[in-house]
Design a protein around this motif. Sequence first.
Motif, PDB file in Angstrom:
ATOM      1  N   LYS A 271      31.423  -6.324  12.206  1.00 57.56           N
ATOM      2  CA  LYS A 271      32.686  -6.626  12.891  1.00 57.56           C
ATOM      3  C   LYS A 271      33.078  -5.476  13.820  1.00 57.56           C
ATOM      4  O   LYS A 271      33.488  -5.705  14.963  1.00 57.56           O
ATOM      5  CB  LYS A 271      33.793  -6.910  11.872  1.00 57.56           C
ATOM      6  N   GLN A 272      32.962  -4.257  13.326  1.00 51.58           N
ATOM      7  CA  GLN A 272      33.278  -3.094  14.162  1.00 51.58           C
ATOM      8  C   GLN A 272      32.347  -3.029  15.361  1.00 51.58           C
ATOM      9  O   GLN A 272      32.790  -2.787  16.486  1.00 51.58           O
ATOM     10  CB  GLN A 272      33.146  -1.807  13.350  1.00 51.58           C
ATOM     11  N   ASN A 273      31.061  -3.244  15.118  1.00 52.60           N
ATOM     12  CA  ASN A 273      30.058  -3.170  16.175  1.00 52.60           C
ATOM     13  C   ASN A 273      30.301  -4.228  17.242  1.00 52.60           C
ATOM     14  O   ASN A 273      30.104  -3.971  18.431  1.00 52.60           O
ATOM     15  CB  ASN A 273      28.661  -3.326  15.560  1.00 52.60           C
ATOM     16  N   ARG A 274      30.757  -5.385  16.831  1.00 56.50           N
ATOM     17  CA  ARG A 274      30.987  -6.485  17.765  1.00 56.50           C
ATOM     18  C   ARG A 274      32.423  -6.548  18.275  1.00 56.50           C
ATOM     19  O   ARG A 274      32.747  -7.391  19.106  1.00 56.50           O
ATOM     20  CB  ARG A 274      30.614  -7.810  17.105  1.00 56.50           C
ATOM     21  N   GLY A 275      33.268  -5.700  17.743  1.00 57.07           N
ATOM     22  CA  GLY A 275      34.648  -5.671  18.198  1.00 57.07           C
ATOM     23  C   GLY A 275      35.473  -6.864  17.762  1.00 57.07           C
ATOM     24  O   GLY A 275      36.440  -7.227  18.411  1.00 57.07           O
ATOM     25  N   THR A 276      35.106  -7.477  16.640  1.00 55.18           N
ATOM     26  CA  THR A 276      35.864  -8.625  16.142  1.00 55.18           C
ATOM     27  C   THR A 276      36.756  -8.206  14.990  1.00 55.18           C
ATOM     28  O   THR A 276      36.467  -7.256  14.266  1.00 55.18           O
ATOM     29  CB  THR A 276      34.920  -9.768  15.686  1.00 55.18           C
ATOM     30  N   THR A 277      37.839  -8.941  14.826  1.00 53.93           N
ATOM     31  CA  THR A 277      38.774  -8.640  13.747  1.00 53.93           C
ATOM     32  C   THR A 277      39.027  -9.859  12.865  1.00 53.93           C
ATOM     33  O   THR A 277      39.927  -9.835  12.037  1.00 53.93           O
ATOM     34  CB  THR A 277      40.122  -8.153  14.321  1.00 53.93           C
ATOM     35  N   ASP A 278      38.236 -10.912  13.053  1.00 57.53           N
ATOM     36  CA  ASP A 278      38.464 -12.126  12.259  1.00 57.53           C
ATOM     37  C   ASP A 278      37.986 -11.929  10.817  1.00 57.53           C
ATOM     38  O   ASP A 278      37.401 -10.910  10.471  1.00 57.53           O
ATOM     39  CB  ASP A 278      37.774 -13.334  12.891  1.00 57.53           C
ATOM     40  N   ASN A 279      38.261 -12.905   9.986  1.00 63.52           N
ATOM     41  CA  ASN A 279      37.890 -12.842   8.574  1.00 63.52           C
ATOM     42  C   ASN A 279      36.611 -13.605   8.256  1.00 63.52           C
ATOM     43  O   ASN A 279      36.353 -13.895   7.093  1.00 63.52           O
ATOM     44  CB  ASN A 279      39.041 -13.370   7.706  1.00 63.52           C
ATOM     45  N   ARG A 280      35.842 -13.940   9.292  1.00 62.63           N
ATOM     46  CA  ARG A 280      34.593 -14.658   9.064  1.00 62.63           C
ATOM     47  C   ARG A 280      33.635 -13.830   8.219  1.00 62.63           C
ATOM     48  O   ARG A 280      33.645 -12.614   8.275  1.00 62.63           O
ATOM     49  CB  ARG A 280      33.886 -14.965  10.391  1.00 62.63           C
ATOM     50  N   HIS A 281      32.784 -14.540   7.501  1.00 59.69           N
ATOM     51  CA  HIS A 281      31.729 -13.898   6.735  1.00 59.69           C
ATOM     52  C   HIS A 281      30.406 -14.162   7.435  1.00 59.69           C
ATOM     53  O   HIS A 281      30.175 -15.246   7.959  1.00 59.69           O
ATOM     54  CB  HIS A 281      31.683 -14.455   5.306  1.00 59.69           C
ATOM     55  N   TYR A 282      29.538 -13.163   7.443  1.00 60.90           N
ATOM     56  CA  TYR A 282      28.241 -13.311   8.100  1.00 60.90           C
ATOM     57  C   TYR A 282      27.203 -13.915   7.170  1.00 60.90           C
ATOM     58  O   TYR A 282      26.256 -14.532   7.620  1.00 60.90           O
ATOM     59  CB  TYR A 282      27.759 -11.963   8.643  1.00 60.90           C
ATOM     60  N   PHE A 283      27.345 -13.709   5.886  1.00 58.88           N
ATOM     61  CA  PHE A 283      26.383 -14.231   4.916  1.00 58.88           C
ATOM     62  C   PHE A 283      26.927 -15.530   4.333  1.00 58.88           C
ATOM     63  O   PHE A 283      27.876 -15.521   3.560  1.00 58.88           O
ATOM     64  CB  PHE A 283      26.115 -13.205   3.815  1.00 58.88           C
ATOM     65  N   ASN A 284      26.334 -16.644   4.730  1.00 55.53           N
ATOM     66  CA  ASN A 284      26.806 -17.964   4.297  1.00 55.53           C
ATOM     67  C   ASN A 284      25.796 -18.716   3.451  1.00 55.53           C
ATOM     68  O   ASN A 284      26.174 -19.568   2.653  1.00 55.53           O
ATOM     69  CB  ASN A 284      27.195 -18.798   5.511  1.00 55.53           C
TER      70      ASN A 284
END
Length: 137
Positions: free
Chosen positions: A72-85
Amino acid sequence: MNLTQIVTNALKAFRHDVPDYIGSGIVDISTGMLLAVDTVDNHPREILDVVAAATTDLFQGRTVVQVEELWKQNRGTTDNRHYFNEILVNSENLVHLFMRSKSNPDIVAVVICSRQVNIGMLFVQARQVMRQLENPR
């Protein structure tokens, strides 16, 4: 339809639709609790509880959360999405598919099959059941 009925229906659908089915369960990873389980054999409760704890660790373990935060930091996102689904684990004799619900990220389904399972069919059928779990009629 209440949550208990939705979970029960999902377990029945996993048993009916997933090839080379051995068992399935639904885990609430916010609490680490196994909400329901279905297996073709009897398994001791302590083993099932450990599977629930391992599922929680796979998706909410300290290092997994750390990886997600770094992305999230690397991509500049602040959402609550999870990358591992979805996580596929091959053990010596079994295949374990862990699938996070899209509509409720604290709910994870675990589907266990024999090693002979066609992985593509496992994913297709298990994802179809997950859609039913997320959109009950």
